[in-house]
Design a protein around this motif. Structure first.
Motif, PDB file in Angstrom:
ATOM      1  N   ARG A   1      31.609  44.686  42.638  1.00 27.99           N
ATOM      2  CA  ARG A   1      30.461  45.609  42.727  1.00 27.99           C
ATOM      3  C   ARG A   1      30.363  46.202  44.129  1.00 27.99           C
ATOM      4  NH1 ARG A   1      28.193  41.873  39.480  1.00 27.99           N
ATOM      5  NH2 ARG A   1      27.078  40.805  41.123  1.00 27.99           N
ATOM      6  N   ALA A   2      30.643  45.397  45.148  1.00 26.57           N
ATOM      7  CA  ALA A   2      30.526  45.862  46.533  1.00 26.57           C
ATOM      8  C   ALA A   2      31.542  46.953  46.863  1.00 26.57           C
ATOM      9  CB  ALA A   2      30.685  44.685  47.499  1.00 26.57           C
ATOM     10  N   VAL A   3      32.725  46.904  46.254  1.00 26.05           N
ATOM     11  CA  VAL A   3      33.750  47.907  46.557  1.00 26.05           C
ATOM     12  C   VAL A   3      33.828  49.012  45.502  1.00 26.05           C
ATOM     13  CG1 VAL A   3      35.140  46.316  47.929  1.00 26.05           C
ATOM     14  CG2 VAL A   3      35.647  46.599  45.494  1.00 26.05           C
ATOM     15  N   GLY A   4      32.882  48.981  44.558  1.00 22.89           N
ATOM     16  CA  GLY A   4      32.787  50.063  43.587  1.00 22.89           C
ATOM     17  C   GLY A   4      33.719  49.956  42.391  1.00 22.89           C
ATOM     18  N   THR A   5      34.150  48.754  42.044  1.00 24.28           N
ATOM     19  CA  THR A   5      34.994  48.567  40.860  1.00 24.28           C
ATOM     20  C   THR A   5      34.423  47.463  39.969  1.00 24.28           C
ATOM     21  OG1 THR A   5      36.400  47.021  42.079  1.00 24.28           O
ATOM     22  CG2 THR A   5      37.126  49.327  41.988  1.00 24.28           C
ATOM     23  N   PRO A   6      33.167  47.635  39.522  1.00 23.38           N
ATOM     24  CA  PRO A   6      32.569  46.568  38.705  1.00 23.38           C
ATOM     25  C   PRO A   6      33.353  46.362  37.416  1.00 23.38           C
ATOM     26  CG  PRO A   6      31.231  48.555  38.619  1.00 23.38           C
ATOM     27  CD  PRO A   6      32.307  48.797  39.637  1.00 23.38           C
ATOM     28  N   GLY A   7      33.426  45.132  36.988  1.00 27.23           N
ATOM     29  CA  GLY A   7      34.109  44.809  35.741  1.00 27.23           C
ATOM     30  C   GLY A   7      35.616  44.670  35.862  1.00 27.23           C
ATOM     31  N   MET A   8      36.154  44.804  37.060  1.00 25.78           N
ATOM     32  CA  MET A   8      37.606  44.663  37.234  1.00 25.78           C
ATOM     33  C   MET A   8      38.017  43.233  36.897  1.00 25.78           C
ATOM     34  SD  MET A   8      39.790  45.633  40.562  1.00 25.78           S
ATOM     35  CE  MET A   8      41.540  45.775  40.473  1.00 25.78           C
ATOM     36  N   LYS A   9      39.147  43.104  36.197  1.00 24.33           N
ATOM     37  CA  LYS A   9      39.614  41.786  35.787  1.00 24.33           C
ATOM     38  C   LYS A   9      40.064  40.975  37.003  1.00 24.33           C
ATOM     39  CE  LYS A   9      42.479  39.494  32.568  1.00 24.33           C
ATOM     40  NZ  LYS A   9      43.547  39.002  32.101  1.00 24.33           N
ATOM     41  N   ARG A  10      39.640  39.727  37.011  1.00 22.73           N
ATOM     42  CA  ARG A  10      39.975  38.833  38.109  1.00 22.73           C
ATOM     43  C   ARG A  10      41.310  38.167  37.846  1.00 22.73           C
ATOM     44  NH1 ARG A  10      39.682  33.879  39.999  1.00 22.73           N
ATOM     45  NH2 ARG A  10      38.122  32.405  39.545  1.00 22.73           N
ATOM     46  N   PRO A  11      42.181  38.089  38.868  1.00 17.72           N
ATOM     47  CA  PRO A  11      43.445  37.368  38.688  1.00 17.72           C
ATOM     48  C   PRO A  11      43.156  35.911  38.323  1.00 17.72           C
ATOM     49  CG  PRO A  11      43.397  38.504  40.800  1.00 17.72           C
ATOM     50  CD  PRO A  11      42.036  38.628  40.207  1.00 17.72           C
ATOM     51  N   LYS A  12      43.998  35.342  37.505  1.00 17.08           N
ATOM     52  CA  LYS A  12      43.788  33.950  37.063  1.00 17.08           C
ATOM     53  C   LYS A  12      44.134  33.000  38.190  1.00 17.08           C
ATOM     54  CE  LYS A  12      43.046  30.691  34.049  1.00 17.08           C
ATOM     55  NZ  LYS A  12      41.715  30.197  33.967  1.00 17.08           N
ATOM     56  N   ARG A  13      43.140  32.270  38.625  1.00 12.31           N
ATOM     57  CA  ARG A  13      43.343  31.237  39.637  1.00 12.31           C
ATOM     58  C   ARG A  13      42.285  30.179  39.394  1.00 12.31           C
ATOM     59  NH1 ARG A  13      44.269  31.657  46.097  1.00 12.31           N
ATOM     60  NH2 ARG A  13      44.477  29.439  46.376  1.00 12.31           N
ATOM     61  N   PRO A  14      42.620  29.147  38.657  1.00 15.89           N
ATOM     62  CA  PRO A  14      41.615  28.140  38.310  1.00 15.89           C
ATOM     63  C   PRO A  14      41.113  27.374  39.522  1.00 15.89           C
ATOM     64  CG  PRO A  14      43.790  27.414  37.635  1.00 15.89           C
ATOM     65  CD  PRO A  14      43.937  28.828  38.162  1.00 15.89           C
ATOM     66  N   ALA A  15      39.900  26.912  39.407  1.00  9.81           N
ATOM     67  CA  ALA A  15      39.331  26.074  40.462  1.00  9.81           C
ATOM     68  C   ALA A  15      40.188  24.806  40.561  1.00  9.81           C
ATOM     69  CB  ALA A  15      37.884  25.723  40.132  1.00  9.81           C
ATOM     70  N   PRO A  16      40.337  24.242  41.775  1.00 10.51           N
ATOM     71  CA  PRO A  16      41.201  23.067  41.962  1.00 10.51           C
ATOM     72  C   PRO A  16      40.882  21.908  41.025  1.00 10.51           C
ATOM     73  CG  PRO A  16      40.547  23.932  44.072  1.00 10.51           C
ATOM     74  CD  PRO A  16      39.783  24.709  43.021  1.00 10.51           C
ATOM     75  N   SER A  17      39.616  21.661  40.733  1.00 13.07           N
ATOM     76  CA  SER A  17      39.254  20.543  39.858  1.00 13.07           C
ATOM     77  C   SER A  17      39.740  20.792  38.434  1.00 13.07           C
ATOM     78  CB  SER A  17      37.749  20.306  39.864  1.00 13.07           C
ATOM     79  OG  SER A  17      37.096  21.473  39.398  1.00 13.07           O
ATOM     80  N   GLU A  18      39.900  22.065  38.052  1.00 11.65           N
ATOM     81  CA  GLU A  18      40.320  22.389  36.708  1.00 11.65           C
ATOM     82  C   GLU A  18      41.844  22.442  36.595  1.00 11.65           C
ATOM     83  OE1 GLU A  18      38.257  25.896  35.491  1.00 11.65           O
ATOM     84  OE2 GLU A  18      36.309  25.040  35.989  1.00 11.65           O
ATOM     85  N   GLU A  19      42.552  22.563  37.721  1.00 13.37           N
ATOM     86  CA  GLU A  19      44.012  22.582  37.694  1.00 13.37           C
ATOM     87  C   GLU A  19      44.562  21.243  37.228  1.00 13.37           C
ATOM     88  OE1 GLU A  19      45.094  23.662  41.645  1.00 13.37           O
ATOM     89  OE2 GLU A  19      45.112  25.800  41.214  1.00 13.37           O
ATOM     90  N   ALA A  20      43.931  20.179  37.694  1.00  6.53           N
ATOM     91  CA  ALA A  20      44.408  18.845  37.374  1.00  6.53           C
ATOM     92  C   ALA A  20      44.116  18.464  35.926  1.00  6.53           C
ATOM     93  CB  ALA A  20      43.776  17.830  38.322  1.00  6.53           C
ATOM     94  N   ALA A  21      43.123  19.102  35.337  1.00  4.73           N
ATOM     95  CA  ALA A  21      42.713  18.754  33.978  1.00  4.73           C
ATOM     96  C   ALA A  21      43.684  19.249  32.943  1.00  4.73           C
ATOM     97  CB  ALA A  21      41.328  19.329  33.690  1.00  4.73           C
TER      98      ALA A  21
END
Length: 58
Positions: free
Chosen positions: A38-58
């Motif tokens: 939103r701050a850079v004017g591209t709301p809704g842009m897809k986020r690259p997949k990078r799981p939180a560290p706690s979820e990587e181990a799961a």
């Protein structure tokens, strides 16, 4: 007091303790990404997949 004595009394700099940082949850990462988009004017842009560290181990 000699210059050497004064020098020896000075505090010797040491490496600071490592900073303690909290690990962001997946929800916090997603919210942050949305805020950035939103701050850079591209709301809704897809986020690259990078799981939180706690979820990587799961």
């Amino acid at each position: 007091m000699t210059p050497l004595d004064r020098l020896l009394l000075e505090a010797v700099p040491v490496r600071p303790e490592p900073a303690v940082h909290s690990v962001w949850t997946q929800h916090e990462q997603d919210e942050h990404w949305d805020d950035l988009c939103r701050a850079v004017g591209t709301p809704g842009m897809k986020r690259p997949k990078r799981p939180a560290p706690s979820e990587e181990a799961a």
